[in-house]
Design a protein around this motif. Structure first.
Motif, PDB file in Angstrom:
ATOM      1  N   THR A 264     -17.570  80.603  46.091  1.00 37.78           N
ATOM      2  CA  THR A 264     -16.771  80.723  44.898  1.00 37.78           C
ATOM      3  C   THR A 264     -16.183  81.833  44.968  1.00 37.78           C
ATOM      4  O   THR A 264     -14.965  82.272  44.317  1.00 37.78           O
ATOM      5  N   GLY A 265     -16.740  83.104  45.455  1.00 43.31           N
ATOM      6  CA  GLY A 265     -16.093  84.459  45.311  1.00 43.31           C
ATOM      7  C   GLY A 265     -15.019  84.537  46.590  1.00 43.31           C
ATOM      8  O   GLY A 265     -14.596  85.849  46.651  1.00 43.31           O
ATOM      9  N   VAL A 296     -16.023  75.245  46.892  1.00 45.00           N
ATOM     10  CA  VAL A 296     -14.972  75.094  47.713  1.00 45.00           C
ATOM     11  C   VAL A 296     -13.894  74.708  47.031  1.00 45.00           C
ATOM     12  O   VAL A 296     -13.640  73.504  46.461  1.00 45.00           O
ATOM     13  N   SER A 297     -12.681  75.419  46.960  1.00 47.77           N
ATOM     14  CA  SER A 297     -11.447  75.363  46.116  1.00 47.77           C
ATOM     15  C   SER A 297     -10.439  74.434  47.176  1.00 47.77           C
ATOM     16  O   SER A 297     -10.943  74.565  48.243  1.00 47.77           O
ATOM     17  N   ILE A 302      -7.943  73.343  52.683  1.00 45.29           N
ATOM     18  CA  ILE A 302      -6.833  73.255  53.434  1.00 45.29           C
ATOM     19  C   ILE A 302      -6.948  74.347  54.714  1.00 45.29           C
ATOM     20  O   ILE A 302      -6.855  73.991  55.606  1.00 45.29           O
ATOM     21  N   GLN A 303      -7.591  75.340  54.409  1.00 44.44           N
ATOM     22  CA  GLN A 303      -7.738  76.376  55.397  1.00 44.44           C
ATOM     23  C   GLN A 303      -8.729  75.677  56.635  1.00 44.44           C
ATOM     24  O   GLN A 303      -8.778  76.229  57.912  1.00 44.44           O
ATOM     25  N   SER A 318     -17.746  71.026  45.087  1.00 44.25           N
ATOM     26  CA  SER A 318     -16.757  72.189  44.527  1.00 44.25           C
ATOM     27  C   SER A 318     -17.527  73.118  43.392  1.00 44.25           C
ATOM     28  O   SER A 318     -16.925  73.878  43.236  1.00 44.25           O
ATOM     29  N   THR A 319     -18.636  72.630  43.125  1.00 49.61           N
ATOM     30  CA  THR A 319     -19.331  73.298  42.263  1.00 49.61           C
ATOM     31  C   THR A 319     -20.682  73.493  42.703  1.00 49.61           C
ATOM     32  O   THR A 319     -21.539  72.780  43.536  1.00 49.61           O
TER      33      THR A 319
END
Length: 344
Positions: A264-265, A296-297, A302-303, A318-319
């Motif tokens: 998250t950070g 994971v955003s 994508i990266q 994602s959370t």
């Protein structure tokens, strides 16, 4: 009425006391009379406030400038050779001790002076110092710098306080000056201050580094067998090594089976960080554990896809909440909401 002025002629020197005005003059110039003990107190006070190295440089600069002033005053009244001849009487009659100029060469620009029972020697004897003073040697350097129009400095050849019958001082042309000594001292003090500040910065940096290590990426136990490690900020090789070492130690100590890696950070990943993450996951698997990525955003996804890292098959959420639920299921656990009791 008694004459309010009292005068005394000693050799070619004239002393006048003006009792009405409270003034004393020596050869027509205002002067002061002090006890040796008062000058000793003056010296001690300067040393106490400034320290020995600073005070010695101050005394040298003061003595030199006083000497230069004296040379200007007497050179206007006599030529150089006459002044040199007069100095013995001038300084002796002023209570500065016996002065003898045993060598003077205008061509060599060299002077050798002998001082016996000088006031500076008397002061140092009162102070129980086993060292010679610097004010009078630098004073004579100032005198002859003024007379000969050259930069001149002193060397101590013999020292009365060390057992000799007199102080012997050699004055020659030199690049050393009172000003250069002051500048040198200032540079030394500045360098000393810089070193002190650098040491404080290093000490503070070490403290902050230690604090960052303690606060950065803490290993957090969630439930039995499940740990969470949040990744925050930019990682270097050293920081990632410490992270892996910390995680492996806690994973083994707590006998964990699942590690949630919270991203998250993290705003972005470079190849170095992705490679480090791979190493961490491999190390956990060697201990028989399983890793899950959480927080994971879309941009991080994508990266990961664009990188050559083998993370695409890794379970991710994602959370953090979803990741904890997954880890519980993997361990055969679930969180059940407690039913409320009916109250009468």
């Amino acid at each position: 009425m008694k004459n309010p002025k009292v005068s005394l002629q000693i050799d070619s020197n004239e002393f006048i006391w003006d009792k009405n005005e409270g003034l004393f003059t020596f050869d027509g110039a205002s002067a002061l009379l002090f006890w040796d003990s008062a000058i000793e107190l003056f010296f001690r006070t300067i040393e106490e406030i400034s320290g020995s190295d600073v005070s010695m440089t101050v005394f040298e600069a003061t003595g030199f400038r006083m000497g230069h002033l004296v040379s200007n005053y007497y050179q206007d009244r006599f030529d150089i050779l006459e002044v040199i001849e007069q100095y013995k009487d001038i300084y002796r009659n002023a209570g500065w001790g016996n002065v003898e100029i045993i060598y003077f060469s205008l061509e060599e620009k060299k002077v050798i002076i002998r001082l016996k029972n000088s006031w500076e020697h008397r002061i140092f004897r009162l102070m129980d110092r086993e060292q010679s003073g610097v004010l009078l040697p630098s004073h004579w350097a100032g005198v002859f710098s003024g007379l000969l129009k050259e930069n001149m400095w002193y060397k101590k050849k013999k020292i009365q306080v060390m057992g000799h019958d007199y102080d012997e001082i050699e004055i020659t042309v030199s690049s050393t000056t009172a000003s250069s000594n002051m500048h040198k001292l200032a540079r030394e003090k500045e360098q000393q201050r810089i070193c002190e500040l650098e040491n404080k910065v290093e000490e503070r940096t070490a403290q902050l580094t230690s604090l960052v290590k303690d606060l950065s990426s803490p290993v957090i136990p969630v439930l039995d067998g499940i740990l969470v490690i949040p990744l925050i900020g930019r990682f270097t090789e050293g920081r990632f090594e410490e992270l892996i070492e910390k995680v492996l130690y806690e994973f083994s100590r707590r006998q964990a089976s699942h590690l949630l890696i919270d991203l998250t950070g993290m705003n972005q990943f470079d190849e170095f960080t992705i490679h480090g993450l791979e190493r961490l996951i491999q190390a956990i698997s060697l201990l028989g554990g399983e890793c899950t990525l959480v927080g994971v955003s879309p941009s991080l996804s994508i990266q990961f896809i664009k990188s050559e890292a083998n993370l695409n098959t890794l379970t991710s959420f994602s959370t953090l909440q979803h990741g904890i639920q997954f880890a519980l299921e993997q361990n055969g656990l679930e969180i059940v909401k407690k039913k409320k009791r009916n109250t009468l």
